[in-house]
Design a protein around this motif. Structure first.
Motif, PDB file in Angstrom:
ATOM      1  N   PRO A   1      -4.772   7.422  -4.134  1.00  0.00           N
ATOM      2  CA  PRO A   1      -6.117   6.934  -4.187  1.00  0.00           C
ATOM      3  C   PRO A   1      -6.372   6.185  -5.426  1.00  0.00           C
ATOM      4  O   PRO A   1      -6.764   4.867  -5.438  1.00  0.00           O
ATOM      5  N   ALA A   2      -6.120   6.744  -6.501  1.00  0.00           N
ATOM      6  CA  ALA A   2      -6.260   6.145  -8.096  1.00  0.00           C
ATOM      7  C   ALA A   2      -5.341   4.890  -8.039  1.00  0.00           C
ATOM      8  O   ALA A   2      -5.709   3.744  -8.449  1.00  0.00           O
TER       9      ALA A   2
ATOM     10  N   LEU B   1      -8.104   0.472   1.616  1.00  0.00           N
ATOM     11  CA  LEU B   1      -9.482   0.429   1.187  1.00  0.00           C
ATOM     12  C   LEU B   1     -10.066   1.792   1.118  1.00  0.00           C
ATOM     13  O   LEU B   1     -10.938   2.051   0.235  1.00  0.00           O
TER      14      LEU B   1
ATOM     15  N   ALA C   1      -8.120  -3.506  -6.585  1.00  0.00           N
ATOM     16  CA  ALA C   1      -9.428  -4.151  -7.382  1.00  0.00           C
ATOM     17  C   ALA C   1      -8.896  -5.494  -7.793  1.00  0.00           C
ATOM     18  O   ALA C   1      -9.899  -6.342  -8.242  1.00  0.00           O
TER      19      ALA C   1
ATOM     20  N   ASN D   1       0.762  -1.110   0.010  1.00  0.00           N
ATOM     21  CA  ASN D   1       0.192   0.132   0.035  1.00  0.00           C
ATOM     22  C   ASN D   1       0.803   1.238   0.099  1.00  0.00           C
ATOM     23  O   ASN D   1       0.290   2.508  -0.151  1.00  0.00           O
TER      24      ASN D   1
ATOM     25  N   ALA E   1      -8.621   4.533  -0.970  1.00  0.00           N
ATOM     26  CA  ALA E   1      -9.021   4.170  -2.243  1.00  0.00           C
ATOM     27  C   ALA E   1     -10.546   4.161  -2.683  1.00  0.00           C
ATOM     28  O   ALA E   1     -11.001   4.366  -3.780  1.00  0.00           O
ATOM     29  N   GLY E   2     -11.441   4.689  -1.685  1.00  0.00           N
ATOM     30  CA  GLY E   2     -12.984   4.781  -1.916  1.00  0.00           C
ATOM     31  C   GLY E   2     -13.551   3.496  -2.231  1.00  0.00           C
ATOM     32  O   GLY E   2     -14.466   3.284  -2.963  1.00  0.00           O
ATOM     33  N   MET E   3     -13.267   2.472  -1.259  1.00  0.00           N
ATOM     34  CA  MET E   3     -13.792   1.102  -1.262  1.00  0.00           C
ATOM     35  C   MET E   3     -14.093   0.464   0.020  1.00  0.00           C
ATOM     36  O   MET E   3     -13.407  -0.385   0.627  1.00  0.00           O
TER      37      MET E   3
ATOM     38  N   LYS F   1      -6.935   2.092  -5.700  1.00  0.00           N
ATOM     39  CA  LYS F   1      -7.989   1.291  -6.143  1.00  0.00           C
ATOM     40  C   LYS F   1      -7.601   0.292  -7.061  1.00  0.00           C
ATOM     41  O   LYS F   1      -8.076  -0.672  -7.435  1.00  0.00           O
ATOM     42  N   THR F   2      -6.846   0.898  -8.253  1.00  0.00           N
ATOM     43  CA  THR F   2      -6.645  -0.116  -9.613  1.00  0.00           C
ATOM     44  C   THR F   2      -5.719  -1.373  -8.719  1.00  0.00           C
ATOM     45  O   THR F   2      -6.099  -2.475  -9.298  1.00  0.00           O
TER      46      THR F   2
END
Length: 283
Positions: free
Chosen positions: A219-220, A253, A227, A209, A256-258, A223-224
Motif C-alpha cells: 500500500p505505501a 487506489l 500520488a 501496480n 493505497a488508501g486513495m 500510494k507514493t
C-alpha cells in the motif's frame, strides 16, 4: 470482511465456507473462449465462472444504436440475476481471481461495489499464488443454491462520454488511462485502430501496480507512485480501452488508501468511435 485483496493462504482457510463465493474471471481478449476452457481444465474448488463478454458486459449499442464501447456495463437487474445464479447473498464474501495479474478480476470487484456489495476481494497473485501454496485445483462444478442478493446504493461512481467531453474545457477532473504507454501515445494500431488518448489525460499502466511476481505492490509504495499521477482521487476519472483494466487502477487506489475515483465505463473504445470527439497523441 475482505474488501480489496485476499492472500491465497487466507482464502484457503475459507475455501469450504458455505457463504463464500469464488469466481473465476479468466479471459483472453483475443480468444473469447479461452477463459471458459481454462476453467473447465481446472479451477479453484467451488469456483463459478464469470464470462466477461456476456455476464460482466452489456449490449454494445444503446437503444438509439450508439456504440457504448467493447465492454459496456450490463443493466443492473441483469447483473443481479447473474450474481444470484452464482449463489451470492447480501452477506456473501465474494472472491474474484484470474491468471492475468487481476486485470479481469478487478472488473468484477468494481462491479460488485457498483451494486452496493462491499464484501468482495481479489485474490492477490491470482491462480499462480494459489498453486504456489501447493493448493489443489479441480474440474468439478458445484450446484449452487440460488442467491438472494439485492441491489443497494452504489459504492462507486461513473461518468459518461458527454461528461468527459465537457471536462476537457474545464479541466476540473483528471482522466487517467490504464492502457500500455504505446497505446496511450497512439502507436499500437493493431489494438487501437484510432490511436491516442483523451486530451489532458495521464497514463498509469495497470501493470505498474504489480510486483514482478504478480502480487500487488505494498500500500505505501502504491500510494507514493499513484500520488505522482493522481493528486486528488476524488476528482479523478479512470479509463482504459473498454472499462476493464481501469478497474485495476481503481483497486490499486483503494489499496493505497486513495478512494473516490470514478470509472468511465465506455473508455477509449467508446470515445474514439465518434470522430467528433478530440484525440491527443504522443506522451
Amino acid at each position: 470482511m475482505y474488501t480489496t485483496l485476499i492472500a491465497a493462504e487466507q482464502l484457503a482457510r475459507h475455501i469450504d465456507d458455505a457463504n463464500w463465493v469464488i469466481v473465476d474471471c479468466r479471459h483472453d481478449l483475443m480468444n473469447l473462449s479461452a477463459g471458459r476452457a481454462a476453467y473447465a481444465a481446472g479451477h479453484l474448488p467451488h469456483a463459478v465462472f464469470a464470462d466477461m463478454e456476456t455476464e460482466l458486459s452489456g449490449a454494445k449499442r444503446d437503444a438509439g444504436g450508439a456504440f457504448r464501447g467493447r465492454h459496456p456495463l450490463p443493466e443492473v437487474d441483469a447483473f443481479i440475476e447473474t450474481l444470484r445464479s452464482w449463489g451470492v447473498n447480501d452477506d456473501t464474501q465474494v472472491v474474484a481471481y484470474d491468471a492475468h495479474g487481476g486485470m479481469f478480476a478487478a472488473r468484477l470487484w468494481w462491479m460488485l461495489r457498483w451494486v452496493g456489495h462491499e464484501a468482495v476481494a481479489v485474490l492477490d497473485g491470482g491462480l499462480a499464488a494459489w498453486q504456489a501454496q501447493g493448493l489443489a485445483l479441480t474440474n468439478a462444478v458445484d450446484a449452487k443454491p440460488r442467491g438472494t442478493i439485492q441491489a443497494h446504493r452504489a459504492l462507486v461512481s461513473t461518468v459518461s462520454a458527454p461528461e468527459v467531453l465537457a471536462n476537457i474545457g474545464r479541466g476540473e477532473r483528471l482522466v487517467v488511462d490504464a492502457r500500455s504507454p504505446d497505446r496511450f501515445r497512439g502507436e499500437n494500431e493493431t489494438i487501437d485502430p484510432v490511436g491516442g488518448h483523451i486530451p489532458g489525460a495521464r497514463n498509469r499502466f495497470f501493470k505498474d501496480n504489480l510486483q514482478a511476481d504478480g502480487h500487488f505492490k505494498a500500500p505505501a509504495q502504491l500510494k507514493t507512485e499513484l500520488a505522482t499521477v493522481v493528486d486528488d482521487a476524488a476528482r479523478a476519472i479512470m479509463q482504459c480501452g473498454s472499462g476493464v483494466t481501469a478497474c485495476h487502477n481503481l483497486l490499486a487506489l483503494e489499496v493505497a488508501g486513495m478512494p473516490g475515483a470514478a470509472l468511465y465505463p465506455g473508455s477509449w473504445s467508446e470515445w474514439c468511435a465518434d470522430p467528433s470527439r478530440p484525440v491527443a497523441t504522443g506522451a
